[in-house]
Every structure is written in structure tokens, then in C-alpha cells.
Design a protein around this motif. Structure first.
Motif, short mmCIF file in Angstrom:
data_model
loop_
_atom_site.label_atom_id
_atom_site.label_comp_id
_atom_site.label_asym_id
_atom_site.label_seq_id
_atom_site.Cartn_x
_atom_site.Cartn_y
_atom_site.Cartn_z
N ARG A 230 0.85 -1.18 0.00
CA ARG A 230 0.00 0.00 0.00
C ARG A 230 0.89 1.24 0.00
N ILE A 231 0.63 2.13 -0.94
CA ILE A 231 1.36 3.39 -0.99
C ILE A 231 0.34 4.52 -1.03
N SER A 232 0.78 5.71 -0.86
CA SER A 232 0.00 6.95 -0.85
C SER A 232 -1.53 6.76 -0.93
N GLY A 233 -2.16 6.79 0.20
CA GLY A 233 -3.62 6.71 0.25
C GLY A 233 -4.15 5.32 0.03
N ASP A 234 -5.03 5.18 -0.95
CA ASP A 234 -5.70 3.90 -1.15
C ASP A 234 -5.16 3.11 -2.34
N ARG A 235 -4.05 3.52 -2.92
CA ARG A 235 -3.47 2.81 -4.07
C ARG A 235 -2.57 1.68 -3.60
N THR A 236 -2.71 0.54 -4.22
CA THR A 236 -1.94 -0.65 -3.85
C THR A 236 -1.17 -1.15 -5.07
N LEU A 237 0.12 -1.42 -4.87
CA LEU A 237 0.95 -2.01 -5.91
C LEU A 237 0.98 -3.52 -5.73
N ILE A 238 0.81 -4.24 -6.82
CA ILE A 238 0.91 -5.70 -6.78
C ILE A 238 1.89 -6.15 -7.86
N ASN A 239 2.52 -7.29 -7.66
CA ASN A 239 3.45 -7.78 -8.67
C ASN A 239 2.68 -8.44 -9.80
N THR A 240 3.38 -8.73 -10.88
CA THR A 240 2.70 -9.25 -12.06
C THR A 240 2.15 -10.66 -11.85
N LEU A 241 2.73 -11.41 -10.94
CA LEU A 241 2.20 -12.75 -10.65
C LEU A 241 0.81 -12.64 -10.03
N GLU A 242 0.66 -11.75 -9.05
CA GLU A 242 -0.66 -11.54 -8.44
C GLU A 242 -1.64 -10.96 -9.46
N ALA A 243 -1.17 -10.02 -10.28
CA ALA A 243 -2.03 -9.39 -11.28
C ALA A 243 -2.51 -10.43 -12.30
N GLN B 4 2.75 -7.40 -18.22
CA GLN B 4 3.93 -6.55 -18.41
C GLN B 4 3.81 -5.72 -19.68
N ARG B 5 3.29 -6.32 -20.75
CA ARG B 5 3.10 -5.59 -22.00
C ARG B 5 2.10 -4.45 -21.83
N LEU B 6 1.01 -4.71 -21.11
CA LEU B 6 0.02 -3.66 -20.85
C LEU B 6 0.65 -2.50 -20.08
N ALA B 7 1.49 -2.81 -19.10
CA ALA B 7 2.15 -1.76 -18.32
C ALA B 7 3.15 -0.99 -19.18
N ARG B 8 3.91 -1.70 -20.00
CA ARG B 8 4.89 -1.05 -20.88
C ARG B 8 4.22 -0.09 -21.85
N LYS B 9 3.06 -0.48 -22.37
CA LYS B 9 2.35 0.35 -23.34
C LYS B 9 1.49 1.43 -22.69
N GLY B 10 1.40 1.42 -21.35
CA GLY B 10 0.64 2.45 -20.64
C GLY B 10 -0.85 2.17 -20.55
N ARG B 11 -1.27 0.96 -20.89
CA ARG B 11 -2.70 0.63 -20.79
C ARG B 11 -3.12 0.45 -19.34
N GLU C 247 -1.40 1.31 -15.24
CA GLU C 247 -0.33 2.04 -14.58
C GLU C 247 0.54 1.08 -13.79
N GLY C 248 1.84 1.31 -13.85
CA GLY C 248 2.76 0.47 -13.11
C GLY C 248 4.15 1.08 -13.03
N LEU C 249 5.00 0.41 -12.28
CA LEU C 249 6.39 0.83 -12.10
C LEU C 249 7.29 -0.34 -12.43
N LYS C 250 8.39 -0.05 -13.08
CA LYS C 250 9.36 -1.11 -13.36
C LYS C 250 10.49 -1.01 -12.34
N THR C 251 10.70 -2.09 -11.62
CA THR C 251 11.77 -2.14 -10.63
C THR C 251 12.75 -3.23 -11.07
N GLY C 252 13.86 -2.83 -11.65
CA GLY C 252 14.80 -3.81 -12.18
C GLY C 252 14.19 -4.52 -13.38
N HIS C 253 14.03 -5.84 -13.27
CA HIS C 253 13.43 -6.62 -14.35
C HIS C 253 11.95 -6.85 -14.13
#
Length: 73
Positions: free
Chosen positions: A4-17, A29-36, A38-44
Motif C-alpha cells: 500500500r502506498i499513498s492513500g488507497d493505491r496498492t501495488l501488486i506484482n505481475t504474478l498476483e495481477a 507486463q506488455r500492458l504496463a509497458r504500453k501504458g494501458r 499504470e505500473g512501475l518497473k523495478t529492475g526486471h
């Protein structure tokens, strides 16, 4: 592992997604790369916002072949 980060937004890894969406990790990962979604890339690895994934899944998508139809002669 959801983070959980800033307020009510939650980050999950691609396995959970991929489990939530019923799609492959590579497609998430392709959806995140293309901006469809929202996500963050951390390393690989990608972390995606759970609310963004939910919004993407709620929008109707067209089925069938993409692109213009060709007429056969």
C-alpha cells in the motif's frame, strides 16, 4: 505481496495481477509497458496498481481479428 502506498493505491506484482486478471504475466507486463495499465518497473520486474488493473478489466474490449478487413476476390 501487495504494497500500500499513498492513500488507497496498492501495488501488486505481475504474478498476483495475472492471477486476478486470468492473463499471463507477459501480457500484464506488455500492458504496463504500453501504458494501458499504470505500473512501475523495478529492475526486471513490474509492479502494477491494483485499481488500474481493475479499471482495465472493467472496460469492454472488442473480440476477433484486429485491423482492417481484406476482401477476397
Amino acid at each position: 505481496m501487495a504494497q500500500r502506498i499513498s492513500g488507497d493505491r496498492t501495488l501488486i506484482n505481475t504474478l498476483e495481477a495475472s492471477t486476478i486478471a486470468g492473463m499471463s504475466r507477459e501480457y500484464i507486463q506488455r500492458l504496463a509497458r504500453k501504458g494501458r495499465i499504470e505500473g512501475l518497473k523495478t529492475g526486471h520486474d513490474w509492479l502494477v496498481y491494483e485499481d488500474s488493473l481493475t479499471t482495465f478489466l472493467a472496460t469492454p474490449r472488442k473480440t476477433g481479428p484486429k485491423g482492417p478487413r481484406t476482401q477476397s476476390k
